[in-house]
Design an enzyme around this catalytic site. Structure first.
Site, PDB file in Angstrom:
ATOM      1  N   HIS A   1       0.861  -1.181   0.000  1.00 15.33           N
ATOM      2  CA  HIS A   1       0.000   0.000   0.000  1.00 15.33           C
ATOM      3  C   HIS A   1       0.899   1.233   0.000  1.00 15.33           C
ATOM      4  CE1 HIS A   1      -2.854   2.962   1.662  1.00 15.33           C
ATOM      5  NE2 HIS A   1      -3.825   2.139   1.339  1.00 15.33           N
TER       6      HIS A   1
ATOM      7  N   GLN B   1      -5.440  -4.840   6.812  1.00  9.79           N
ATOM      8  CA  GLN B   1      -6.455  -5.773   6.313  1.00  9.79           C
ATOM      9  C   GLN B   1      -6.441  -7.103   7.059  1.00  9.79           C
ATOM     10  OE1 GLN B   1      -8.706  -4.840   4.199  1.00  9.79           O
ATOM     11  NE2 GLN B   1      -7.782  -2.927   3.503  1.00  9.79           N
TER      12      GLN B   1
ATOM     13  N   LYS C   1     -11.183  -0.039   9.942  1.00  8.40           N
ATOM     14  CA  LYS C   1     -11.317  -1.249   9.131  1.00  8.40           C
ATOM     15  C   LYS C   1     -11.693  -2.457   9.973  1.00  8.40           C
ATOM     16  CE  LYS C   1      -7.876   0.412   5.801  1.00  8.40           C
ATOM     17  NZ  LYS C   1      -8.724   0.733   4.648  1.00  8.40           N
TER      18      LYS C   1
ATOM     19  N   ASP D   1       2.269  -4.281   7.917  1.00 13.49           N
ATOM     20  CA  ASP D   1       1.052  -3.495   7.720  1.00 13.49           C
ATOM     21  C   ASP D   1      -0.128  -4.447   7.886  1.00 13.49           C
ATOM     22  OD1 ASP D   1      -1.235  -2.366   6.580  1.00 13.49           O
ATOM     23  OD2 ASP D   1      -0.137  -1.307   5.017  1.00 13.49           O
TER      24      ASP D   1
ATOM     25  N   CYS E   1      -4.676   2.554  -3.791  1.00 16.98           N
ATOM     26  CA  CYS E   1      -3.392   2.963  -3.194  1.00 16.98           C
ATOM     27  C   CYS E   1      -2.308   1.910  -3.419  1.00 16.98           C
ATOM     28  CB  CYS E   1      -3.534   3.282  -1.708  1.00 16.98           C
ATOM     29  SG  CYS E   1      -4.543   4.726  -1.379  1.00 16.98           S
TER      30      CYS E   1
END
Length: 415
Positions: free
Chosen positions: A130, A210, A233, A207, A373
């Site tokens: 991302h 998600q 999220k 990261d 992104c």
């Protein structure tokens, strides 16, 4: 309990906590398939934040009065609660609240990267990063004189781990990788990446934007040095994210932002910093949002993250099957299974992704269109944009049918 045997979710019961989903547009009931961008917020989270504003609203760590003390305790305990959720046994001393995943990654890149990186050092990323990771490390490495390398993504949307072993060397100072791709849905072998980094005395930042919302995550089991994620999220509010860092690493870092609330002492000539995490939370922090994030954690744990993951995998598999049957539609990323999360990005022949999203909107089906992104990844795939349908606990398999109908309408319209 294995998530494969997890008890199915009662979606109808879950949806009762999401009144926003109970609306129609031009006679069509809303089908919200954009949860990879932002999940909807359930009533228990909204109530927790409302209760804070109605009963506790005051600044933290500054006041002697009752409201400030109540607010401070709630805000501090929220750190502990979120830390516990991702397996950080150090509690608040290993869990910094930020605005979002992007700020968490910027904190590490600026506070650690600008101090530690120099000419000859390398930062290793993946081709599916991302922009929050890719752009941040690209710019910080440029300022530090370091180099950036990218682990290849293969034709099936998976990381080429042989190439990873070539990329990660004794010159590597940091490996920064996405746990779950927001475009391909790929679940990356992050433990293996972290081990590779550590074999070469490098650090690893993951990261988890998600991943934390959709599956059980244990940062200590993964052995990540840093791990970033966002509240909005994972059924939480916007404006709140978190950065996990190993205690000794966070203690060693200088602050990224300066101001009130993060200091120990200040003179006209110099300043010293407070303890972790407060030295990284300058100014008035996101108090209500932190409390809301802790409420979201309670909400998700009550459902059970094994069940959340199993539900997502069922939806992704059903969507993959139904969309694959449409002529001219191409799906990106791995086949359904444990290596794929609950989102599906695709293109439709002769229809631009933005046009497709607009026609879906005419059907009251909310999807995302664009490069998500991940512009360099889309360039690598040779496409300008994809459409993306993403799912969460409040979605049912039945909601895939309106998406298919909208896609077929777009196909008929554009010939």
């Amino acid at each position: 309990m294995s998530h494969q045997r997890a008890e199915p979710l009662d979606v109808d019961a879950i949806r009762e906590a999401y009144p926003i989903l109970d609306q129609s547009f031009d006679g069509s009931p809303l089908v919200y398939l954009d949860s990879a961008a932002t999940t909807q917020t359930p009533d228990p989270v909204v109530d927790a934040m409302s209760d804070y504003y109605r009963e506790t609203n005051a600044n933290v760590h500054r006041g002697i009065h009752h409201l400030s003390q109540k607010a401070s305790i709630a805000y501090e305990e929220a750190h502990d609660r979120v830390a516990e959720f991702v397996g950080a046994s150090g509690g608040r001393e290993e869990l910094v609240f930020t605005k979002n995943t992007t700020e968490s990654e910027n904190l590490v890149a600026h506070a650690w990267g600008l101090r530690e990186l120099g000419p000859g050092d390398e930062v290793v990323l993946t081709e599916m990063e991302h922009h929050a990771s890719l752009v941040t490390w690209q710019q910080v490495a440029m300022r530090a004189g370091a180099d950036v390398k990218y682990i290849r993504v293969d034709e099936n949307g998976r990381l080429d781990m042989d190439h990873a072993r070539e990329c990660i060397t004794d010159d590597t100072a940091m490996v920064s990788a996405v746990h779950v791709s927001n475009t391909l849905g790929t679940v990356n072998p992050v433990s293996e990446l972290v081990d590779l980094a550590h074999e070469h005395d490098a650090l690893a930042l993951l990261d988890g934007a998600q991943a934390v919302p959709t599956r059980p995550v244990d940062v200590e089991e993964i052995d990540a040095d840093f791990y970033a994620f966002s509240g909005h999220k994972m059924a939480g509010p916007t404006g709140i994210g978190a950065l996990y860092g190993k205690r000794e690493l966070l203690a060693d870092l200088d602050p990224y932002l300066y101001g009130g609330g993060m200091i120990r002492s200040v003179t006209y000539d110099e300043s010293t910093w407070g303890d972790v995490p407060w030295k990284f939370e300058a100014g008035t922090p996101p108090i209500a949002e932190g409390i809301g994030l802790a409420a979201a954690v309670d909400y998700l744990e009550e459902i059970g993250m094994d069940r959340v993951q199993a539900h997502e995998e069922r939806l992704a598999e059903a969507a993959h099957e139904k969309l694959s049957a449409i002529d001219g539609l191409t799906i990106y990323g791995p086949e359904p299974g444990p290596e794929r999360a609950g989102l599906v990005s695709f293109t439709l022949e002769n229809v631009h992704a933005h046009d497709l999203a607009s026609i879906c909107n005419d059907h009251a089906v909310a999807i995302r269109a664009g490069d998500h992104c991940t512009q360099p990844l889309h360039d690598k795939l040779g496409i300008a944009a994809t459409a993306r349908a993403s799912f969460y606990v409040y979605n049912s398999v039945d909601e895939i049918d309106p998406l298919v109908d909208a896609i077929e309408d777009a196909q008929a319209l554009f010939g």
